[in-house]
Write a protein that holds these residues in place. Structure first.
Motif, PDB file in Angstrom:
ATOM      1  N   LYS A 137     -46.408 -60.933 -39.055  1.00 14.88           N
ATOM      2  CA  LYS A 137     -46.931 -59.583 -38.844  1.00 14.88           C
ATOM      3  C   LYS A 137     -47.342 -58.951 -40.171  1.00 14.88           C
ATOM      4  N   GLU A 138     -46.500 -59.093 -41.177  1.00 15.85           N
ATOM      5  CA  GLU A 138     -46.781 -58.523 -42.498  1.00 15.85           C
ATOM      6  C   GLU A 138     -48.021 -59.160 -43.111  1.00 15.85           C
ATOM      7  N   SER A 139     -48.122 -60.496 -43.011  1.00 14.57           N
ATOM      8  CA  SER A 139     -49.263 -61.204 -43.571  1.00 14.57           C
ATOM      9  C   SER A 139     -50.556 -60.792 -42.888  1.00 14.57           C
ATOM     10  N   ALA A 140     -50.517 -60.671 -41.557  1.00 12.60           N
ATOM     11  CA  ALA A 140     -51.713 -60.278 -40.807  1.00 12.60           C
ATOM     12  C   ALA A 140     -52.149 -58.862 -41.181  1.00 12.60           C
ATOM     13  N   TYR A 141     -51.168 -57.960 -41.323  1.00 10.70           N
ATOM     14  CA  TYR A 141     -51.473 -56.559 -41.642  1.00 10.70           C
ATOM     15  C   TYR A 141     -52.098 -56.442 -43.033  1.00 10.70           C
ATOM     16  N   TYR A 142     -51.430 -57.025 -44.044  1.00  6.15           N
ATOM     17  CA  TYR A 142     -51.941 -56.915 -45.403  1.00  6.15           C
ATOM     18  C   TYR A 142     -53.236 -57.701 -45.578  1.00  6.15           C
ATOM     19  N   GLY A 143     -53.341 -58.859 -44.868  1.00  7.55           N
ATOM     20  CA  GLY A 143     -54.558 -59.640 -44.946  1.00  7.55           C
ATOM     21  C   GLY A 143     -55.753 -58.870 -44.419  1.00  7.55           C
ATOM     22  N   MET A 144     -55.571 -58.175 -43.288  1.00  8.68           N
ATOM     23  CA  MET A 144     -56.645 -57.374 -42.724  1.00  8.68           C
ATOM     24  C   MET A 144     -56.966 -56.188 -43.632  1.00  8.68           C
ATOM     25  N   SER A 145     -55.919 -55.574 -44.179  1.00  3.77           N
ATOM     26  CA  SER A 145     -56.126 -54.433 -45.072  1.00  3.77           C
ATOM     27  C   SER A 145     -56.900 -54.859 -46.311  1.00  3.77           C
ATOM     28  N   GLN A 146     -56.590 -56.046 -46.842  1.00  2.00           N
ATOM     29  CA  GLN A 146     -57.300 -56.530 -48.022  1.00  2.00           C
ATOM     30  C   GLN A 146     -58.755 -56.833 -47.687  1.00  2.00           C
ATOM     31  N   LEU A 147     -59.004 -57.403 -46.495  1.00  2.00           N
ATOM     32  CA  LEU A 147     -60.376 -57.684 -46.077  1.00  2.00           C
ATOM     33  C   LEU A 147     -61.179 -56.390 -45.977  1.00  2.00           C
TER      34      LEU A 147
END
Length: 352
Positions: free
Chosen positions: A318-328
């Motif tokens: 969940k954390e990886s998906a959230y930060y990954g999307m935020s970085q994108l």
């Protein structure tokens, strides 16, 4: 010593033709401290700074040189200092999310072969944090090895229990040692190969600097007395690469309070057991919550998979998906702003 002795293998040699520059040579970043650099070409170590073109051309902080990077450099002032012109592509890396609210990567080290994940057998031991370190290493194509320190502070039975917990968390090799008595130290030394780069990762006070001093064979780095609990006190303040007598290269790092994950790869790489079970789920997009035919939940209910390990896995996903999307989204905004600036400059030029 030669460049090959400090890690310049065939992979980097293949990049050298394209990255070569008249009047320049190749070197490795040996230390980074608040934006200042030390580089080594195996003959000497000198301070270095970025060329203006390189500094202004870097768009992301993670693209700045970090410890372990190979660079094209130009020496001056009787080879007492140097200018860094180019950074080689990275063969492997260790990185984490930048501490705080910013959604960016922070580079820890580059071109590392093995990461020693150091945890104390005493108060510092934390399986969930260990999972994060394993994901960090595997995401950057670095082999993880777990080191349990301060075995003198626990009983034999407690140590065996801790070792069992580590083996339930990761398939990575695990070694237990005491840097005070030297117990287990020989096993660590035997893993160190000439020309290979190793990095120590762990919280403050787990004994990383004491371990470095033992490996070097002298008190090269300052250590502090342990606290009243038997735990160490934070010592290392910068990332630094040293060459051991064995010919291996070792990078020590400051302790990390935050270990956020932004994985462009796959968190599953640190959870091979859960990934294997997930492949047997009825649905390919199973969230391992309440879906029918979930092989992961079934393993938990049968006692084959610890509930807290699954909870840690789901939290990291969940954390990886959230930060990954935020970085994108951040990158998309940065690109859009860049296009806007170019269009304004173009209009101004047309009005002249």
């Amino acid at each position: 010593m030669t460049l090959q002795d400090i890690g310049f293998d065939h992979w980097f040699a293949a990049q050298a033709t394209e990255l070569g520059r008249d009047g320049c040579g190749f070197a490795r970043i040996s230390a980074v401290d608040r934006g200042s650099y030390l580089i080594t070409d195996a003959r000497k170590e000198v301070p270095a700074e970025l060329s203006g073109r390189l500094a202004y051309g870097i768009e992301r902080s993670e693209d700045l040189p970090c410890v372990g990077d190979w660079v094209t450099a130009q020496w001056y002032n009787n080879e007492a200092a140097a200018i860094i012109h180019q950074v080689f592509p990275r063969k492997s890396f260790l990185r984490r999310k930048t501490p705080g609210e910013a959604i960016e990567h922070q580079m820890i080290a580059a071109n590392v072969d093995t990461a020693f994940l150091v945890q104390s057998c005493h108060f510092d031991f934390n399986p969930r944090r260990l999972e994060r370190y394993v994901v960090m290493a595997t995401d950057g194509h670095v082999e993880p090895v777990v080191l349990l320190t301060k075995t003198d502070l626990v009983t034999t039975e407690a140590l065996e229990t801790t070792l069992a917990v580590v083996r339930s968390v990761t398939t990575a090799p695990v070694m237990a040692l005491c840097t005070i008595t030297g117990a287990g130290f020989a096993a660590v030394q035997q893993t160190l190969l000439p020309g290979k780069t190793y990095c120590l990762l762990g919280s403050s006070g787990v004994g990383k600097t004491t371990l470095v001093n033992r490996l070097i064979g002298q008190e090269a780095f300052a250590t502090q007395a342990v606290s009243s609990t038997g735990e160490g006190i934070h010592t290392t303040t910068r990332r630094q690469l040293v060459v051991l007598q064995s010919g291996a290269l070792l990078i020590d790092t400051p302790g990390m309070r935050e270990l956020g994950i932004i994985s462009d790869g796959d968190v599953d790489m640190g959870f091979e057991d859960i990934a294997a079970l997930a492949a047997q789920c009825r649905y390919a997009d199973c969230r391992h919550a309440h879906e029918p035919g979930c092989a992961v939940r079934a393993a938990v209910e049968m006692g084959e998979l610890p509930e807290d390990r699954l909870a840690g896995y789901l939290k990291l996903k969940k954390e990886s998906a959230y930060y990954g999307m935020s970085q994108l989204e951040k990158r998309q905004k940065d690109k859009a702003f860049g296009r806007f600036v170019k269009s304004v400059k173009k209009r101004k030029k047309g009005l002249k």
